[in-house]
Design an enzyme around this catalytic site. Structure first.
Site, PDB file in Angstrom:
ATOM      1  N   ASP A 184       1.483  -1.592  -0.252  1.00 24.99           N
ATOM      2  CA  ASP A 184      -0.033   0.058   0.245  1.00 24.99           C
ATOM      3  C   ASP A 184       0.884   1.384  -0.327  1.00 24.99           C
ATOM      4  O   ASP A 184       1.817   1.129   0.432  1.00 24.99           O
ATOM      5  CB  ASP A 184      -1.002   0.277   1.346  1.00 24.99           C
TER       6      ASP A 184
HETATM    7  C1  GLC Z   1      -4.093   3.837  -0.289  1.00 28.22           C
HETATM    8  C2  GLC Z   1      -4.900   3.435   0.143  1.00 28.22           C
HETATM    9  C3  GLC Z   1      -5.316   2.010  -0.788  1.00 28.22           C
HETATM   10  C4  GLC Z   1      -4.977   2.517  -2.382  1.00 28.22           C
HETATM   11  C5  GLC Z   1      -3.705   3.121  -2.230  1.00 28.22           C
HETATM   12  C6  GLC Z   1      -3.027   3.634  -3.539  1.00 28.22           C
HETATM   13  O1  GLC Z   1      -3.625   4.231   0.686  1.00 28.22           O
HETATM   14  O2  GLC Z   1      -4.637   2.824   1.217  1.00 28.22           O
HETATM   15  O3  GLC Z   1      -6.441   1.004  -0.482  1.00 28.22           O
HETATM   16  O4  GLC Z   1      -5.444   1.418  -3.570  1.00 28.22           O
HETATM   17  O5  GLC Z   1      -3.736   3.891  -1.479  1.00 28.22           O
HETATM   18  O6  GLC Z   1      -4.337   4.939  -3.930  1.00 28.22           O
END
Ligand code: GLC
Length: 735
Positions: A291
């Site tokens: 993430d």
């Molecule tokens: C965010 C979220 C995740 C998302 C990623 C890219 O912090 O936790 O669900 O896919 O970043 O945006």
């Protein structure tokens, strides 16, 4: 020379040329070869620096998630592995791809990812609502429409489905998954993966899926985001892992590691989950992306002293791609030179990423054909799928005296009030991608079309979403006194749920509850229509309302589906995928709790201990009666299958759709089990007066077994129960 000879000569020439050409071109560029051969050939040609670049993901375009940390990287190296793509047209993406294909030694295409959570431009209901439809085929269709819009806009890979089992409505991200139940999340995970990926990832309308957030994010303490989760290995295996196992079996190409600390080892530094389970047990051959900044966040979590150690911990744990963490690009080379990261692990990680790129056909088709927006966005068939899904997601929670559907005779003047009436943006829900408020079917317009010819509609804003401004109450009450029935559209803003959108209570804001109480003074029937991204605690307003309709956040269909429910054009068929408690204080509350030592004690002193609305609750405008459940056998050996059946009759005057939920119960087991566990569900349309048979083909090893703290599945002989609609039928499993 006759034609035959000429053609023969041409053929030979072509054959010779293609052999010669393929003899010149490196194997990895030969699309006729198996992917593994191409991966190995390419890997063998790559230098360490080129391999490490593949293990990084930056961003391209304007970042639209204010929670995401850090500045966009201006100088993007052409050999980077992946970019998060924030544009909705492919031109910028293609220009960057051209750099990768032409400015690098080996011409390895980038893979472009994006959060296509419940629609790209044709936004459909939030996932929590989708699950209330219990229509996996429709959810698959919706994901397929999202895949088409995304791939044709330059996105090859979606960071979806989110399949975090969630039992705490304070947590804003409960909106993004399929509710409180492992089996439900698994079923809709498979539907989503199939919808996104189809059976040919190279097609121009499919994208790679990404199971997230691996794993246990939904157990966040107190519903906060980014925090610690206390998850025993037993609970990890019997609650949080099943949706991921189902998704991997369905062929999901990627997984996203989670922010949360899993009982002392963060998800993004967890060798047990990312390597032992995902790779060694489940044989996943795609890759794990972190993430956003989850790798350097290991420092904040106390799992690494600095970014170099964070890179080592995450990478050796089995995390292949660092999303915007800037740890892998900075430290992996040194870690390899210092012998702290092996070349074997580097090669395995790069292989996984190349494999997905080959499977997507990016080497043969690195560029997205440019198309006009109306050739890919908001297509009639896409909007039709969204509308059906929004209709089937609506849950009729209460309908005292059958006040709904509204009858023209008793609803000549209808007051329409509440903060959601003219709030199209709020109906898109969170993570609405490239959805636009202008795309949303306004509630006002939908009601005028549905009722305008038969009723006089009086609109009044009534009250704000929150705060304490009750200055419009008096005016609203005047309007209410003129009406035969009040439609109050209340609930949440789209950004009260989703990432980092935690609420300390799940009651409606005080001003909204006060408004409902004030409108009650008019002495008219009240229909409460809710648009929200989480379960709500409605005890303080439920007694004031004659009917309560949960419309969730429907996406572009906006007010049209609920207008159909209010008029009776649509017979509501939704059933809750998450429990609605009476009070925030009951959290965590969910149907499949483990048994109590004293089932009839341990109660709250101040409120009933039961939920306000149970998992699976949902009313219809017709009535369904269930026959007796029958089993093809009442005693079987572990490997023997059987069939459970129940007939359901529509005894009302209206056609409708009914979902039958099949639960199992194991009264005694060496590991204590939930009171009951959902193991199958089926939805069927049943005409008035018609009877349909619902079947559950039981495979005891799949449906009655349990899993232990090491993930070993077992089935004990003994007594089990098959449960449906309040019936319990005994089944014996013998040696
Ligand atoms: C965010 C979220 C995740 C998302 C990623 C890219 O912090 O936790 O669900 O896919 O970043 O945006």
């Amino acid at each position: 020379m006759n034609k035959r000879k000429m053609l023969g000569g041409l053929f030979l020439g072509f054959a010779f040329f293609s052999v010669a050409a393929s003899a010149q071109q490196p194997l990895y560029k030969n699309a006729a070869l198996p992917v593994e051969e191409r991966v190995n050939d390419l890997l063998g040609r790559m230098a360490l620096e080129e391999k490490i670049l593949q293990l990084n993901q930056y961003t391209l375009g304007r970042n639209n998630n204010e929670n995401n940390l850090g500045e966009a990287i201006k100088q993007i190296p052409a050999g980077i592995g992946s970019l998060i793509y924030f544009d909705e047209t492919p031109e910028l993406r293609n220009a960057m791809q051209k750099r990768a294909m032409e400015e690098t030694r080996l011409g390895i295409p980038l893979i472009f990812g994006y959060d296509v959570i419940h629609g790209f431009r044709t936004v459909y209901p939030i996932s929590l609502a989708q699950a209330c439809s219990w229509n996996t085929a429709l959810v698959e269709d919706a994901c397929a429409t999202a895949a088409l819009e995304a791939r044709k806009s330059g996105v090859d890979w979606t960071f979806s489905p989110m399949i975090d089992v969630a039992r705490d409505g304070r947590w804003g991200r409960i909106s993004e998954g399929y509710g409180e139940d492992p089996y439900t999340n698994a079923a809709f995970c498979v539907a989503s993966v199939n919808g996104y990926q189809g059976n040919d990832l190279t097609s121009a309308d499919r994208v790679a899926a990404c199971l997230k957030h691996y794993v246990g994010y939904g157990a966040s303490e107190a519903g906060m985001d980014y925090v610690y989760t206390e998850i025993s290995n037993q609970t990890l295996w019997d609650t949080y892992l099943p949706p991921y196992e189902a998704g991997i079996k369905a062929g999901a190409q990627t997984v996203m590691s989670s922010f949360n600390d899993i009982s002392g080892t963060p998800g993004s530094g967890n060798h047990y989950t990312m390597t032992e389970i995902l790779k060694n047990r489940w044989k996943h051959d795609g890759f794990v992306v972190s993430d956003w900044s989850a790798v350097p966040q290991l420092i904040a979590q106390g799992a690494a002293a600095d970014s170099k150690e964070a890179a080592r911990v995450a990478f050796n744990a089995g995390l292949e791609m660092d999303m915007m963490g800037r740890c892998y690009d900075k430290h992996l080379e040194a870690l390899v030179e210092e012998g702290k990261v092996s070349m074997e692990r580097i090669d395995d990680a790069v292989r996984r990423i190349l494999r997905v790129k080959f499977r997507l056909g990016l080497f043969e088709n690195p560029y997205t054909p440019v198309s006009k927006p109306d050739e890919r966005f908001l297509l009639p068939q896409s909007k039709a799928v969204a509308e059906r899904l929004a209709e089937e997601s609506i849950v009729l929670l209460k309908n005292e005296g059958g006040i709904l559907p509204l009858q023209s005779a008793s609803a000549k003047t209808i007051a329409v009030m509440g903060p959601l009436v003219d709030a199209e943006m709020e109906l898109l829900g969170n993570w609405h991608g490239h959805g636009r408020a202008e795309d949303v079917y306004p509630i006002r317009k939908a009601l005028q079309e549905e009722f305008g010819s038969q009723a006089n509609l009086l609109f009044h804003a009534g009250c704000p979403f929150d705060g304490d401004d009750n200055s419009q109450f008096a005016g609203a009450l005047e309007v209410a006194r003129q009406a035969d029935v009040l439609l109050l559209f209340m609930g949440e803003r789209h950004n009260w749920s989703g990432e980092n959108c935690v609420r300390s209570t799940i009651e409606l804001p005080d001003i909204q509850s006060a408004f409902i109480a004030e409108m009650k003074k008019a002495g008219k029937p009240i229909v409460l229509i809710l648009a929200n991204g989480r379960p709500l605690a409605l005890s303080n307003v439920e007694p004031l309302c004659d009917a309560i309709v949960e419309m969730w956040q429907p996406g572009v269909p906006g007010g049209k589906p609920v207008a159909g429910v209010l008029s009776g054009r649509v017979n509501p068929s939704g059933k809750l995928s998450v429990t609605f408690p009476r009070a925030t204080g009951q959290i965590p509350i969910y149907y499949n709790r483990r048994k109590s030592a004293r089932p009839n004690s341990g109660k709250y002193q101040d409120i009933p201990s039961t939920p306000l609305y149970d998992f699976g609750h949902g009313l219809s405008y017709t009535r369904f009666t269930y026959g007796d459940v029958s089993l093809s056998k009442t005693s079987v050996a572990a490997g023997e299958k059987l069939v459970a059946e129940v007939s359901v009759t529509n005894v009302g005057e209206r056609d409708g759709a009914e979902t039958v939920h099949w639960f199992i119960s194991d009264p005694a087991c060496r590991i204590t089990r939930p009171n009951k566990e959902l193991k199958h569900f089926e939805k069927q349309f049943i005409k008035a007066g018609e009877t349909k048979t619902f079947r559950f083909e039981i495979d005891p090893m799949r449906d009655l077994s349990f899993v232990d703290a090491d993930g070993q599945r077992f089935l004990e002989p003994g007594e089990y129960y098959i449960m449906v609609d309040g019936q319990k039928v005994k089944l014996e499993i013998h040696e």
